[in-house]
Design an enzyme around this catalytic site. Structure first.
Site, mmCIF file in Angstrom:
data_model
loop_
_atom_site.group_PDB
_atom_site.id
_atom_site.type_symbol
_atom_site.label_atom_id
_atom_site.label_comp_id
_atom_site.label_asym_id
_atom_site.label_seq_id
_atom_site.Cartn_x
_atom_site.Cartn_y
_atom_site.Cartn_z
ATOM 1 N N ASN A 194 42.700 34.875 38.995
ATOM 2 C CA ASN A 194 41.501 34.952 38.163
ATOM 3 C C ASN A 194 41.879 34.768 36.685
ATOM 4 O O ASN A 194 42.926 34.207 36.381
ATOM 5 C CB ASN A 194 40.716 36.245 38.409
ATOM 6 C CG ASN A 194 39.209 36.021 38.399
ATOM 7 O OD1 ASN A 194 38.668 35.459 37.462
ATOM 8 N ND2 ASN A 194 38.548 36.465 39.452
ATOM 9 N N ARG A 195 41.062 35.259 35.782
ATOM 10 C CA ARG A 195 41.190 34.912 34.369
ATOM 11 C C ARG A 195 41.717 36.060 33.512
ATOM 12 O O ARG A 195 41.424 37.220 33.771
ATOM 13 C CB ARG A 195 39.836 34.446 33.816
ATOM 14 C CG ARG A 195 39.349 33.143 34.435
ATOM 15 C CD ARG A 195 37.890 32.890 34.147
ATOM 16 N NE ARG A 195 37.452 31.599 34.675
ATOM 17 C CZ ARG A 195 37.074 31.391 35.945
ATOM 18 N NH1 ARG A 195 37.079 32.387 36.805
ATOM 19 N NH2 ARG A 195 36.698 30.191 36.338
ATOM 20 N N HIS A 207 44.479 31.752 37.109
ATOM 21 C CA HIS A 207 45.269 31.589 38.341
ATOM 22 C C HIS A 207 46.737 31.271 38.080
ATOM 23 O O HIS A 207 47.352 30.445 38.756
ATOM 24 C CB HIS A 207 44.655 30.509 39.219
ATOM 25 C CG HIS A 207 43.336 30.884 39.828
ATOM 26 N ND1 HIS A 207 42.960 32.190 40.023
ATOM 27 C CD2 HIS A 207 42.315 30.107 40.308
ATOM 28 C CE1 HIS A 207 41.756 32.211 40.595
ATOM 29 N NE2 HIS A 207 41.341 30.978 40.764
ATOM 30 N N HIS A 260 43.637 31.575 48.030
ATOM 31 C CA HIS A 260 42.432 30.867 47.601
ATOM 32 C C HIS A 260 41.907 29.912 48.681
ATOM 33 O O HIS A 260 41.457 28.798 48.378
ATOM 34 C CB HIS A 260 42.728 30.086 46.315
ATOM 35 C CG HIS A 260 41.546 29.898 45.424
ATOM 36 N ND1 HIS A 260 40.463 29.132 45.775
ATOM 37 C CD2 HIS A 260 41.281 30.365 44.170
ATOM 38 C CE1 HIS A 260 39.590 29.124 44.778
ATOM 39 N NE2 HIS A 260 40.058 29.873 43.792
ATOM 40 N N TYR A 320 39.415 28.111 51.143
ATOM 41 C CA TYR A 320 37.993 27.794 51.229
ATOM 42 C C TYR A 320 37.622 27.715 52.707
ATOM 43 O O TYR A 320 38.125 26.853 53.434
ATOM 44 C CB TYR A 320 37.689 26.441 50.595
ATOM 45 C CG TYR A 320 37.784 26.363 49.102
ATOM 46 C CD1 TYR A 320 36.657 26.098 48.325
ATOM 47 C CD2 TYR A 320 39.006 26.501 48.450
ATOM 48 C CE1 TYR A 320 36.748 25.989 46.945
ATOM 49 C CE2 TYR A 320 39.102 26.396 47.078
ATOM 50 C CZ TYR A 320 37.973 26.141 46.330
ATOM 51 O OH TYR A 320 38.069 26.029 44.960
ATOM 52 N N ASP A 351 30.411 33.141 41.621
ATOM 53 C CA ASP A 351 31.824 33.117 41.244
ATOM 54 C C ASP A 351 32.104 34.414 40.498
ATOM 55 O O ASP A 351 32.379 34.419 39.303
ATOM 56 C CB ASP A 351 32.143 31.894 40.381
ATOM 57 C CG ASP A 351 33.635 31.715 40.136
ATOM 58 O OD1 ASP A 351 34.438 32.437 40.765
ATOM 59 O OD2 ASP A 351 34.007 30.855 39.311
ATOM 60 N N GLN A 379 36.641 38.397 44.969
ATOM 61 C CA GLN A 379 35.962 37.341 44.233
ATOM 62 C C GLN A 379 35.292 36.426 45.256
ATOM 63 O O GLN A 379 35.962 35.741 46.040
ATOM 64 C CB GLN A 379 36.955 36.548 43.378
ATOM 65 C CG GLN A 379 36.306 35.503 42.483
ATOM 66 C CD GLN A 379 35.863 36.060 41.139
ATOM 67 O OE1 GLN A 379 36.131 37.213 40.820
ATOM 68 N NE2 GLN A 379 35.222 35.226 40.328
ATOM 69 N N GLU A 424 38.336 35.928 47.778
ATOM 70 C CA GLU A 424 39.644 36.168 47.176
ATOM 71 C C GLU A 424 39.811 37.667 46.917
ATOM 72 O O GLU A 424 39.307 38.192 45.929
ATOM 73 C CB GLU A 424 39.768 35.378 45.882
ATOM 74 C CG GLU A 424 39.507 33.893 46.022
ATOM 75 C CD GLU A 424 39.141 33.263 44.696
ATOM 76 O OE1 GLU A 424 39.956 33.358 43.745
ATOM 77 O OE2 GLU A 424 38.041 32.691 44.594
#
Length: 370
Positions: A102-103, A128, A202, A204, A268, A304, A332
């Site tokens: 994440n950030r 990330h 991560h 999908y 998100d 997440q 996540e």
């Protein structure tokens, strides 16, 4: 492509699966050979993982008719994961994420009186792990076996100063494809200097991949009563808002498409799980056309939930499938975004002498037609 080789571990289950199959997957930009490890459990479930980025490239699970098919987005070759189009899109398909998932706002944080500056790669923020996070490195791989099922152990040493983070960080991630149809990820890490650590995967998921172009019909439930409010740059404001009465309320199963239009840009966000324990329910997913289900449990405090808002059809994956907006969903499991700059959030600082440890389990099943 090189011929397949196999690692055969001692039998530990009455219905011993095939041994872990190993094939060459291609060469990295630095000229090293990446490999693909395919694990198969006693019921035929199968997962393929490359030691390039610890990336899950394929996951075969049955539908309600017993038909096995792939349920994750990705590619058939390493070249596709290194292509300019993929690097530009930056979706991190199936990859291990670190040193910090994440950030981190502005790519900066203070620790023990010292300010650290990180590589920034997302609107001036660190995302990330930075420009070359754990998703872009070659991990040491050790296939094996356990009573629970076949395993793949990946290890990586992130050196002091990599992407701006302090300390030599030793990371190990073990994948186990269990005989009761779950994919379990066990993370551990140690350091010789205090450093932020936030690890996740991560992947999908599209439980009807190849049949449905998006996941808007997937029904999702999250074990969370609050979510982390973010600004326009996806950085937390510090507010932890109740989900009740909002389109973020997944305390009961909801089709993703039922309210996604009420969320600018799509989902998100980080949901705060109710009761952090050694292993707690985090999420469940049901896809009605195939009957497939996915239940997620984790020891992490947050998840997440991301609905592939930035996929735009520019990437074509396995079986010639074009990945457009909302082609998959991510769950996540992780700590909260920007925790090093948010003192009210659970700490992500790992100290020397401590061991970071986390587990996430993705369990697959089917539901009869209604």
């Amino acid at each position: 492509m090189a011929a397949s080789t196999s690692y055969t571990a001692p039998a530990t289950h009455a219905n011993q699966p095939e041994p872990v199959r190993v094939t060459d997957f291609g060469r990295t930009a630095e000229g090293a050979t990446a490999q693909l490890y395919t694990l198969r459990n006693a019921h035929g479930l199968q997962v393929s993982i490359t030691n390039y980025g610890g990336t899950i490239t394929q996951l075969l699970v049955p539908d309600r008719a017993g038909q096995l098919s792939d349920v994750v987005l990705g590619f058939d070759s390493l070249a596709d994961y290194q292509s300019p189009a993929y690097r530009k899109a930056g979706p991190y398909f199936g990859a291990l994420i670190g040193r910090y998932a994440n950030r981190i706002a502005g790519g900066r944080f203070q620790l023990n009186g010292q300010q650290y500056t990180l590589a920034t790669n997302n609107n001036g923020n660190a995302l990330h792990g930075g420009l070359r996070g754990f998703d872009k490195v070659l991990w040491q791989a050790e296939p094996g076996s356990s009573p629970a099922g076949p395993t793949l152990r990946l290890s990586y040493l992130s050196p002091d100063g990599e992407e701006g983070y302090p300390g030599n960080l030793h990371v190990t991630v073990t994948y186990t494809l269990t005989h009761d149809n779950a994919l379990q990820l066990d993370y551990t890490a140690t350091t010789d200097q205090a450093t932020p650590v936030n690890l996740t995967n991560h992947t999908y998921f599209n439980l009807a991949l190849g049949r449905n172009a998006d996941v808007l019909n997937h029904e999702v439930q999250l074990a969370a009563d609050r979510y982390t409010v973010v600004n326009d740059s996806q950085i937390p404001t510090g507010e932890q808002r109740p989900v009740a009465g909002t389109p973020f309320d997944f305390t009961a199963p909801q089709a993703i498409g039922s309210r996604i239009a009420q969320v600018p840009g799509g989902y998100d966000h980080n949901w705060e799980l109710r009761q952090p324990t050694d292993l707690q329910p985090a999420a469940s997913v049901y896809e009605p056309t195939t009957g497939r289900t996915l239940d997620v449990a984790t020891s992490q405090p947050g998840v997440q939930f991301y609905t592939a808002n930035f996929l735009d059809g520019s990437l074509t994956g396995k079986a010639g499938i074009t990945y457009g907006k909302h082609a998959g969903l991510c769950l996540e499991t992780q700590h909260f975004p920007d925790s090093p700059n948010q003192p009210r959030f659970p700490s992500t600082i790992l100290e020397p002498g401590q061991t970071f440890s986390a587990t996430t389990v993705y369990r697959f099943g089917v539901r009869a037609a209604e």
